[in-house]
Design an enzyme around this catalytic site. Sequence first.
Site, short mmCIF file in Angstrom:
data_model
loop_
_atom_site.label_atom_id
_atom_site.label_comp_id
_atom_site.label_asym_id
_atom_site.label_seq_id
_atom_site.Cartn_x
_atom_site.Cartn_y
_atom_site.Cartn_z
N LYS A 12 0.96 -1.30 -0.08
CA LYS A 12 0.10 0.05 0.06
C LYS A 12 0.98 1.24 -0.10
O LYS A 12 1.78 1.35 0.72
CB LYS A 12 -0.93 -0.01 1.27
CG LYS A 12 -2.09 1.08 1.19
CD LYS A 12 -3.25 0.45 0.22
CE LYS A 12 -4.57 0.42 0.59
NZ LYS A 12 -5.38 -0.11 -0.35
N THR A 57 -3.69 -5.18 0.90
CA THR A 57 -2.82 -4.06 1.12
C THR A 57 -3.93 -3.13 1.90
O THR A 57 -3.34 -2.36 2.79
CB THR A 57 -2.79 -3.12 -0.16
OG1 THR A 57 -3.86 -2.94 -0.85
CG2 THR A 57 -1.94 -4.19 -1.28
N ASP A 58 -5.22 -3.31 1.94
CA ASP A 58 -5.82 -2.80 3.12
C ASP A 58 -5.40 -3.03 4.15
O ASP A 58 -5.55 -2.27 5.21
CB ASP A 58 -7.55 -3.13 2.77
CG ASP A 58 -8.57 -2.19 3.65
OD1 ASP A 58 -8.63 -1.26 3.28
OD2 ASP A 58 -9.01 -3.01 4.60
N PHE A 158 30.92 28.00 -14.28
CA PHE A 158 30.99 27.09 -15.25
C PHE A 158 31.88 27.42 -16.42
O PHE A 158 31.45 28.19 -17.34
CB PHE A 158 29.53 26.43 -15.54
CG PHE A 158 29.54 24.96 -16.24
CD1 PHE A 158 30.28 23.87 -15.73
CD2 PHE A 158 28.81 24.95 -17.52
CE1 PHE A 158 30.08 22.98 -16.77
CE2 PHE A 158 28.81 24.01 -18.17
CZ PHE A 158 29.45 22.79 -17.86
N ARG A 175 27.63 32.67 -11.61
CA ARG A 175 26.33 32.49 -11.83
C ARG A 175 25.53 31.90 -10.59
O ARG A 175 26.09 31.70 -9.58
CB ARG A 175 26.10 31.43 -13.01
CG ARG A 175 27.00 29.89 -12.42
CD ARG A 175 26.52 28.97 -13.36
NE ARG A 175 27.03 27.65 -12.79
CZ ARG A 175 26.62 26.35 -13.36
NH1 ARG A 175 26.04 26.37 -14.47
NH2 ARG A 175 27.17 25.29 -12.86
N VAL A 217 28.14 22.06 -11.09
CA VAL A 217 27.14 21.08 -10.16
C VAL A 217 28.01 19.91 -9.67
O VAL A 217 27.73 19.47 -8.55
CB VAL A 217 25.79 20.93 -10.67
CG1 VAL A 217 24.99 19.97 -9.86
CG2 VAL A 217 25.26 22.33 -11.28
N GLN A 218 28.54 19.22 -10.50
CA GLN A 218 29.27 17.78 -10.22
C GLN A 218 30.13 18.02 -9.09
O GLN A 218 30.19 17.23 -8.12
CB GLN A 218 29.99 17.27 -11.49
CG GLN A 218 29.17 16.65 -12.55
CD GLN A 218 28.57 17.74 -13.45
OE1 GLN A 218 28.45 18.70 -13.13
NE2 GLN A 218 28.40 17.05 -14.86
N ASN A 244 19.77 21.07 -11.97
CA ASN A 244 20.23 22.54 -12.04
C ASN A 244 19.06 23.18 -12.25
O ASN A 244 18.48 23.19 -13.51
CB ASN A 244 21.16 22.41 -13.27
CG ASN A 244 22.14 23.78 -12.91
OD1 ASN A 244 21.72 24.63 -12.25
ND2 ASN A 244 23.25 23.79 -13.95
N HIS A 246 17.94 26.36 -13.46
CA HIS A 246 18.49 27.49 -14.14
C HIS A 246 17.70 28.79 -13.90
O HIS A 246 16.68 28.96 -14.01
CB HIS A 246 18.43 27.15 -15.82
CG HIS A 246 19.08 25.78 -15.89
ND1 HIS A 246 20.31 25.79 -16.05
CD2 HIS A 246 18.40 24.62 -16.63
CE1 HIS A 246 20.69 24.41 -16.12
NE2 HIS A 246 19.63 23.82 -16.82
#
Lengths: 281, 281, 281, 281
Positions: A12, A57-58, A158, A175, A217-218, A244, A246
């Site tokens: 569930k 699942t109930d 970058f 940036r 970012v890496q 990212n 932007h």
Amino acid sequence: MNIKLGTNAYGKNAVNLSKIIRHADHHEFRQVSVNVALEGDFDTAHTLGDNAKILPTDTQKNTVYVLAKEHFTNTIEEFGLHLANHFISNNPQVSKARIEILEHTWQRMAFDGAAHTHSFTGGSTEKRRTLITQTAAGAQVSSGLQDLLLLKTTDSGFENYIKDQYTVLKETSDRILATKCEATWEYTTTDLDFEATYHKIRTSLLHTFAHHKSLSVQQTLYAIGEQILLANDVVKEVSLIMPNKHHIPFNLEQFGMENKNEVFMATDEPFGYITGTVVRE
Amino acid sequence: MNIKLGTNAYGKNAVNLSKIIRHADHHEFRQVSVNVALEGDFDTAHTLGDNAKILPTDTQKNTVYVLAKEHFTNTIEEFGLHLANHFISNNPQVSKARIEILEHTWQRMAFDGAAHTHSFTGGSTEKRRTLITQTAAGAQVSSGLQDLLLLKTTDSGFENYIKDQYTVLKETSDRILATKCEATWEYTTTDLDFEATYHKIRTSLLHTFAHHKSLSVQQTLYAIGEQILLANDVVKEVSLIMPNKHHIPFNLEQFGMENKNEVFMATDEPFGYITGTVVRE
Amino acid sequence: MNIKLGTNAYGKNAVNLSKIIRHADHHEFRQVSVNVALEGDFDTAHTLGDNAKILPTDTQKNTVYVLAKEHFTNTIEEFGLHLANHFISNNPQVSKARIEILEHTWQRMAFDGAAHTHSFTGGSTEKRRTLITQTAAGAQVSSGLQDLLLLKTTDSGFENYIKDQYTVLKETSDRILATKCEATWEYTTTDLDFEATYHKIRTSLLHTFAHHKSLSVQQTLYAIGEQILLANDVVKEVSLIMPNKHHIPFNLEQFGMENKNEVFMATDEPFGYITGTVVRE
Amino acid sequence: MNIKLGTNAYGKNAVNLSKIIRHADHHEFRQVSVNVALEGDFDTAHTLGDNAKILPTDTQKNTVYVLAKEHFTNTIEEFGLHLANHFISNNPQVSKARIEILEHTWQRMAFDGAAHTHSFTGGSTEKRRTLITQTAAGAQVSSGLQDLLLLKTTDSGFENYIKDQYTVLKETSDRILATKCEATWEYTTTDLDFEATYHKIRTSLLHTFAHHKSLSVQQTLYAIGEQILLANDVVKEVSLIMPNKHHIPFNLEQFGMENKNEVFMATDEPFGYITGTVVRE
């Protein structure tokens, strides 16, 4: 050539549960969403429609609410471990139980510096979460967070990337770096202070993001993962997803003005999507 | 019987703009979404396809970014007033300009009590917003907020209502009251401290919600509106939308346990929807 | 203990691309969303911030649009294969390229039985999709669909399941079965008629859902997977995700009426979540 | 200066109801979402917390399900009229009842040209809807549709508009015109064939969109409204919301290629937002 059942699971999802924990002079309020998934000996359910080994699942949903009364009193990790153990212990046909819990944040209201006893505002989009995986061999805990918006207005660039025939992006040494961070870390043990550890790791993440001079970012992603591992022996590995988000400088030059990195278009799509796992050797 | 154009408007929606305001020792970061709508003498555009009086929505978008450079330095109300005035002043065919601005919240990171100079986390789901309406007769400002999650764990009941043949709801003197509040208030003037007034009204709203002994969502809604008007002469009227975000006690009794108002199912749909405007006579 | 980079990838997501394919007497219109992800030798980007091996995600985006001009003329599988090959062939540092393409459905308008040459309505929520994975060893194609709403009003039951202390669900031999189906199948080759094969598999899926006497979602899921494998030698395995979109009979009995399986509450959460892969031995 | 309650309403929203209509040899399946809103003498509920005139929203919800058994057998308009009449007739404190119903589309499956008796796929994103407003003076019906995606690949331009200092948009005589249309029309009577009228109006809308040579979204919007009024005496006025879903030609020229209106970026935000009502004089 024969056909057979491969990997499968059922359970569930989105069991939305809230709880008031009543103390003498104030209330706590907690709100979570629980997913239960069971793996095991379910071949005949699939091939014959024989439900003899199927816990509905109930029923799983009811179990989450019932067990919350006595066992959801502390962290989502402890509640999840209790739930996973319940399903494994009571269902011999289940070989693996996975419990995912997502916790919504609520913040206690305060007026003139005094915390209110029972009123709350909804917190940020950020959610804490955990995934408990239990088999006969024991339980494994992964914890983390998602939808954490992070942004820095400088100390991010970058440059020096590949330029091919389809490259028009301009290099920049300054940036906006923004992301909607998802972090998952695997613990080496189930016997730890989940609350304190969570907050220590989260602070590591924020601190590294804020203080890192980002060349990509890496690089920021790796720095965060590395720092979490360096500072937390109980963490085996860290996975990070850092799309990212932007913020693109608006072209004011076409109107005879200069954009000194002030005015940006915030765009949702398309977006860079950076993922990585940092591990111990 | 003839056919003609009735009420109409056009503009650019979702102009997503972010701005860094650079101070000597720290950066501010602001993110807004702007909607522009123009009304005016646009009959021939509709009936003849004559665009001679149409300022393209692409131009409207550019205008928002360009004017942000110099004029988005303070509140969204002041920026909105500047934008509305620009469109009215430069376009005789426009009889009314509406500028809606929604502001996303960002929170400055802090480490060991020290605010970071340029790093932020995304704030709550709550958004501040304003609607500026300007005609030749002048400008009108409505401000407010949306997506503010409010919850109290007690001091709320619902009793003594009508029971008809389809009523099964049980009366309660102690329930969770939760809502995703949307509030809009109309100012009597455009000449005021929008920042301080906003925060004073927001605090009124939170304080009344927290301290009111609620006999119904309606009563809480009215109490909030009344308090905002009592405390703020500059507010002409207040409209509130307070959907009832239900937290329904889970039936533990069917499993031989008692639910002392502890464990709840949080449901999204269906939901009660309560709206009202509180005005001055 | 040393720390190092584990699994990682990066790319551009949600490259939203539309294309008009112009024929002499009518236009085709296609709309897709493309995700590009690259894996490879990116260690120094993470550890040193050296971007010398990083093809910017902005360039990846441009590449998708540029290559669409000549190479998106047929199926998403063929376009995806071309894109994957481009990134692998031109970037020695990339060891694996993954291209995911999601196609939105548009339906040509028709009036009095005649297809219109250039006007379309948006189709269903259902989306066709593919995932191309290419390495030096060659390309692998998985195709499928998502957000396909399926519902049958009878020939579905759920009985003879486990009853434990938390089970209250009533057995039923006649219920609504509804799901939002996600199906993924892996092809054994890249050299096939992707268009015809897709439609044949999709019809298998619908036909089995419609004609199967369902004893559980699991059984229906398996039957669909089995049928797809039986009828399509080019399919290696099929994975299905079939959340149970519950339609719960409304309790009319409390108002002195009988609900002969007529009136239901449609609920979104919580929901059963059934997943399985059907494979060849 | 005194403070008092102004405009207000309350009710239950998102009552998600599905129904099987069982015929001898096949089943119909219908799925709707109902909003109930009541206006009336609710001052003391707001000002005193006196709920004596409050019919709980939970009761409203039950009423919708109960009345669906016998009265939801045909169009949403007829079901809505029945619901509105029920609330007005049984609640003297209610001066106005508003019932909004949104219908989800389901399509019967067919195999080899034969309609299946009880299996369906989810239809398009488009939804049919109605709003019933009833007072002591009688009932008023507005009907319409929403989320109807419309697109044409040619016969649309945008030229000869105002150019000011912030205009950079290029004129074009051939562009994609796409919108997510929302249409609402007010009927002059409640005594009509709602089913046939709905489909006649919808076809008018599609036909006009497809065949109109569009000089602007405004012109297309007006043409649609005009055509609906010309062809349907029972329609008093038509309101249309036609956001401009931009498909922007991708700049291939920067890569030495020509984009002959083939390859486009599909963008969601920002977007033009065009609204208008077409009325009878």
